[in-house]
Design an enzyme around this catalytic site. Structure first.
Site, PDB file in Angstrom:
ATOM      1  N   GLY A 472      48.965  49.992  20.759  1.00  0.00           N
ATOM      2  CA  GLY A 472      48.768  48.542  20.688  1.00  0.00           C
ATOM      3  C   GLY A 472      48.072  48.052  21.944  1.00  0.00           C
ATOM      4  O   GLY A 472      47.730  46.885  22.098  1.00  0.00           O
ATOM      5  N   THR A 473      47.858  48.994  22.840  1.00  0.00           N
ATOM      6  CA  THR A 473      47.325  48.709  24.163  1.00  0.00           C
ATOM      7  C   THR A 473      45.823  48.469  24.160  1.00  0.00           C
ATOM      8  O   THR A 473      45.284  47.950  25.130  1.00  0.00           O
ATOM      9  CB  THR A 473      47.651  49.906  25.061  1.00  0.00           C
ATOM     10  N   ALA A 515      45.163  53.170  30.543  1.00  0.00           N
ATOM     11  CA  ALA A 515      43.813  52.622  30.379  1.00  0.00           C
ATOM     12  C   ALA A 515      42.870  53.177  31.442  1.00  0.00           C
ATOM     13  O   ALA A 515      41.794  53.703  31.135  1.00  0.00           O
ATOM     14  CB  ALA A 515      43.862  51.099  30.460  1.00  0.00           C
ATOM     15  N   ASN A 621      38.531  45.044  28.995  1.00  0.00           N
ATOM     16  CA  ASN A 621      38.334  44.247  27.773  1.00  0.00           C
ATOM     17  C   ASN A 621      39.233  43.019  27.850  1.00  0.00           C
ATOM     18  O   ASN A 621      40.425  43.103  27.541  1.00  0.00           O
ATOM     19  CB  ASN A 621      38.648  45.084  26.527  1.00  0.00           C
ATOM     20  N   GLU A 695      52.093  46.762  32.069  1.00  0.00           N
ATOM     21  CA  GLU A 695      53.463  46.481  32.496  1.00  0.00           C
ATOM     22  C   GLU A 695      53.548  45.315  33.470  1.00  0.00           C
ATOM     23  O   GLU A 695      54.616  44.753  33.676  1.00  0.00           O
ATOM     24  CB  GLU A 695      54.075  47.739  33.133  1.00  0.00           C
TER      25      GLU A 695
END
Ligand code: FES
Ligand code: FES
Lengths: 730, 214
Positions: A472-473, A515, A621, A695
């Site tokens: 979902g990241t 990421a 993004n 986080e």
């Protein structure tokens, strides 16, 4: 490639694709129900059998007898697997308790059997026909009591449990302003929407599992170890994961029992953990008790700082290190922190979104509010005064980049903070008492080595393969953006394939390292592919330009598909992070601003406005990064106002083990949320110059809510969640 | 409950323990030696997304499992199987329901629309497109339920069905932000994309996305 020193200018600086607001490339699949989650593979297993998991009905003790005959003769049942007939099993490196228990029971709802049947209904019915007798033993379930027996845990991930600098005791005694307060954070459940689920299929001695998992390589190794088989014979596939938040970092009972069930039933088996088993069968964020002592001078500077934490876990389990983040967050020469761990017989505690730092900030950022009020300073101003650009425990170590002051000031400006009335309980809107709260968000920016394979096909399409996961990241999209930028093609010409142990090993999704690490791995593979293109064209790599799908060198201009030829052209590499992490602290920062209304009569709390201003290096993004932050803010509202796994201290389990009784925020609880990123890049961490945001957003936000409630009412609740009963009692 | 030692869960404890019931032989049937009772199954036809499917189903099969396991329409998700999360929301004769709380056999003759029936990746329904545009999800697991629920919710507003947030029961319903949030609260998004989901729904409904509200 090895990343050894601060990155200079590179191709990611073009920002033609990277950094541009980009809708998720898998978005249409998710919005139309076409994304394939673990339980949903139809083509690989047209007629799978169904496994239903049976959990232990006691928290600690032994199974004295287990009669499975009723289940075995139940309609449709193909196999019943228990520890007794499963064959020899080991335990994964990352698992603390056994995934299939018996005869010893280590916690409530620990799996003791899987019932495999032709249909789900038959498996579930079969499970009710197993007769189990237990000899239960007394256990320890109350952290408040176990706290007295807590011990210093070993260092983990290189972090010592304790730290100290200067003379805390002396400075605290001498401080003109001080606070000494104790805070409680309860256990939290990840409660991701997709249950733990897996399909397992054997082909001879080779096993494939389609599962919901964040870390493919670790889980492949752990599943192989548990089954005592070579890892090469295990394939793990997990391209879509319905949320994880740390809960799916390791293998759980579903995947092991699907594999054992499939072996016993001699056909593919699918297993999903029933929702009511998730809280007790799997892992949770452990509860903490934290004591904070702060001393400050008349100028508002912190002179003495102490943060102590007590948590508990199963024997051999890690501790919830709630004081790690506060060590270097604010200035102050005299300081100490400690973490103590008690042994509990509750289910296994483990990582949940920002482990340590989320609950740590829940306590610590209230404490800052309290001391600021004592000193008579605005809490934004107090944080600004106590900013530090070095590690206060080791002043030679500087932050690679730290713009916390800018986050706080930008946020205060945008949120209308200057209108806040510092006197609690002074602002009213009809029946609602209105308050504003602020807190700092602060979370480390680690990296992990990460590999990828990139291929150009004769059609000119670029294919990226890595075992990285997207929980979902937004991994799909940022990886696609990275490949598009590096290979000079539009994003719609890139295919991203994730979550398969047949692909190169990546960082995986965890600790907000995913990421930056995974895109850096793709960056490395793309550089190698560019070299391969140059070689094929017979030109030097540094004279090669690639743009709009064409490779250009001197007078040569060749379409990428043509360069690749019918064979295609591919390259694989990985990024290895080898910079000196001692020189700098690498962190991400933010400031949370929250407005709440507290009903003057009923004490109901409503969150009215939320803003986060974040500083996290380059944002790859923006909409996906925003989504990560607002999602974490939402989870933080849950932790502030409603989330608590309630312990039955007599029987020893989490009572509210479903989504009706473990309350998480719903639409009605969450207002429109604002999120602003400061423009920045950090070339000291990776060639992507990004840091991580997954986080950061949950750190501090619960305290900002708590501080807003205090500002609204004058009631300081130090025992989360801040529920109506506690507000009425205070 | 007995103390340590010879311990067997009694029926009373089962009620106390809730989900521990799975561990307990509440059903005296199917014991060793006795023949297995065959489950009751039935023939039925289900009209899903405009297509009629003939099925033979165990009568205990939920509508959700019929869709997912028997028709391989796994766009509808199972988040809890207990009516607690909304991930399984589908439209039955235009109304949204939790398909996990309904048995398949109750739906012969009904018109069932699932997320797959609303649109496809190349031809998305306006609500699906709005979710993509506003990044109204992360993991995507709650998304089909959110979208089906939003579509059903808009027709409820249109039909002037009031909600807990409705202040004037005699005036026509308007899709204000508090109304939207109240009406969508049966659909949990643990990823926490609510703010974006609200914007997506408002966009698809053609109403302004709200900022502040208490
Ligand atoms: S699966 Fe039906 S409401 Fe959760
Ligand atoms: S998008 Fe993951 S639960 Fe909503």
């Amino acid at each position: 490639m090895k990343f050894t020193q601060t990155e200079g200018k590179n191709r990611t600086d073009r920002q033609k694709v990277i950094g541009k607001a980009t809708p998720r490339i898998e978005g249409a699949l998710k919005a139309t129900g076409k994304a394939t989650y673990a339980y949903e593979w139809h083509d690989i297993a047209p007629k799978p059998a169904f496994g239903y998991v049976l959990g232990a009905a006691i928290a600690k003790g032994r199974i004295t007898s287990m009669d499975t005959s009723g289940a075995e003769s139940s309609a449709g049942v193909l196999a019943v697997v228990t520890a007794e007939n499963a064959g020899p099993l080991d335990k994964g490196n990352f698992n603390v308790v056994k995934l299939l228990a018996g005869p010893e029971i280590q916690h409530y709802h620990q799996a003791i059997a899987v019932i495999v049947a032709r249909t789900f209904e038959e498996a579930r019915a079969g499970a009710t026909k197993i007769k189990v007798r237990y000899a239960s033993e007394p256990g320890v379930y109350d952290l408040e009591v176990a706290k007295e027996t807590a011990v210093k845990p070993p260092a983990r991930w290189g972090n010592e449990p304790d730290s100290a600098a200067g003379d805390f005791a002396g400075a605290f005694a001498a401080a003109p302003f001080k606070i000494d307060a104790t805070y409680h954070t309860p256990a939290h459940s990840h409660a991701m929407m997709e249950p733990f689920a897996s399909i397992a299929a054997w082909k001879g001695d080779e096993l494939t599992v389609w599962t919901a998992n964040q870390m493919i390589a670790w889980s492949r190794a752990d599943l192989a170890k548990t089954l005592k088989m070579p890892p090469e014979k295990v394939r793990v596939v997990s391209p879509y994961v319905g949320g994880g938040f740390g809960g799916k970092l390791w293998i759980r009972a579903d995947v092991l029992l699907a594999a054992l069930g499939a072996r016993a039933a001699k056909r593919p088996v699918k297993v999903a953990l029933p929702r009511p088993m998730m809280a007790n069968n799997t892992v949770h964020r452990p509860a903490t008790i934290q004591r904070v002592r702060l001393g400050a001078g008349k100028d508002g500077k912190i002179t003495a700082f102490a943060h102590e934490n007590w948590a508990g876990n199963q024997k051999g389990g890690s501790t919830e290190t709630a004081t790690l983040a506060s060590r270097a967050l604010y200035a102050g020469a005299n300081r100490m922190t400690s973490n103590r761990n008690a042994t509990l017989d509750l289910p296994e505690g483990n990582a949940m979104r920002a482990p340590g730092d989320a609950p740590g900030s829940m306590a610590f950022e209230i404490a800052i509010d309290e001391i600021a009020e004592k000193v008579g300073l605005d809490p934004v101003e107090f944080r600004v005064i106590n900013d530090t650009q070095v590690n206060p425990e080791k002043p030679a170590q500087t932050y690679s980049t730290r713009k916390l002051i800018q986050c706080l000031k930008t946020g205060a400006e945008k949120f209308g903070w200057s209108k806040r009335n510092a006197k609690p309980g002074a602002v009213r809107d009809g029946n609602w008492l209105v308050g504003l709260g602020v807190a700092t968000a602060y979370r480390g920016a680690p990296t992990m080595n990460s590999g990828a394979r990139v291929r150009i096909e004769s059609s000119g399409r670029v294919i990226v393969e890595t075992d990285m996961t997207d929980i979902g990241t937004g991994s799909y999209t940022i990886i696609g953006q990275t490949a598009a930028e590096m290979m000079g093609v539009p994003l719609d010409r890139v295919d991203v394939r994730l979550g398969d142990s047949n692909f190169p090993v990546s960082a995986g999704s965890g600790g907000q390292f995913g990421a930056v690490s995974a895109t850096s791995g793709v960056y490395a593979a793309c550089l190698k592919l560019r070299e391969a293109i140059a070689t094929k064209l017979g030109v030097a790599a540094d004279t090669l330009e690639i743009d709009d799908g064409f490779a250009v060198a001197g007078s040569k201009r060749v379409a990428l598909g043509e360069v690749a030829g019918t064979e295609g052209l591919s390259a694989e590499d990985k990024i290895e992070f080898a910079t000196d992490r001692e020189k700098h602290l690498h962190y991400t920062f933010g400031a949370h601003f929250v407005e709440v209304g507290v009903h003057a009569i009923t004490s109901e709390v409503r969150v009215r406005r939320m803003l986060a201003v974040c500083h996290a290096g380059r944002i790859l993004n923006p909409p996906a990064a925003r989504n990560q932050i607002i999602g974490a803010m939402t989870m933080g509202v849950g932790a502030a106002l409603m989330e608590e796994l309630v312990v039955d201290k007599k029987v020893g389990f989490f009572v509210n083990h479903d989504l009706a009784s473990y309350e998480v925020p719903v639409h009605a609880d969450i207002p429109h949320q604002e999120c602003v990123f400061l423009d920045d890049e950090d070339p000291t961490v990776s060639p992507m110059k990004a840091l991580g945001v997954g986080e950061l957003g949950i750190c501090g936000v619960s305290a900002a809510v708590a501080n807003a409630v205090y500002n609204a009412t004058g009631k300081r609740v130090r025992d989360y969640p801040i529920t109506i009963d506690k507000l009425m009692r205070t | 409950m007995q103390g340590p030692g010879d311990f067997e869960v009694s029926r009373r404890d089962v009620l106390k323990l809730g989900a521990a019931a799975t561990a307990v032989p509440l059903v005296a049937k199917g014991q060793a030696g006795s023949p297995a009772e065959a489950p009751v199954s039935t023939q039925l036809s289900l009209n899903v997304n405009g297509k009629v499917h003939a099925l033979k189903l165990d009568t205990r099969t939920s509508l959700l499992d019929a869709l997912r396991d028997h028709l391989q329409l796994t766009g509808s998700k199972k988040g809890c199987d207990h009516g607690q999360c909304g991930a399984c929301t589908v439209l039955v004769n235009g109304r949204r329901i939790n398909s996990c709380l309904s048995l398949a056999v109750m739906h012969a003759g009904d018109k069932i629309t699932t997320i797959e029936g609303l649109g496809t990746p190349n031809k998305m329904h306006a609500m699906q497109a709005a979710f993509v545009k506003h990044d109204g999800f992360q993991c995507g697991y709650c998304t089909p339920g959110q979208i089906c629920s939003a579509v059903g919710m808009l027709s409820e507003v249109k039909a002037n069905v009031p909600s807990h947030a409705t202040t004037d029961l005699t005036a026509p319903c308007a899709l204000t932000n508090p109304e939207l949030r109240e009406r969508m609260s049966g659909n949990i998004c643990r990823c926490g994309a609510y703010s974006n989901i609200a914007e997506a729904i408002a966009d698809a409904a053609g109403v302004p996305a709200a900022g502040r509200s208490a």
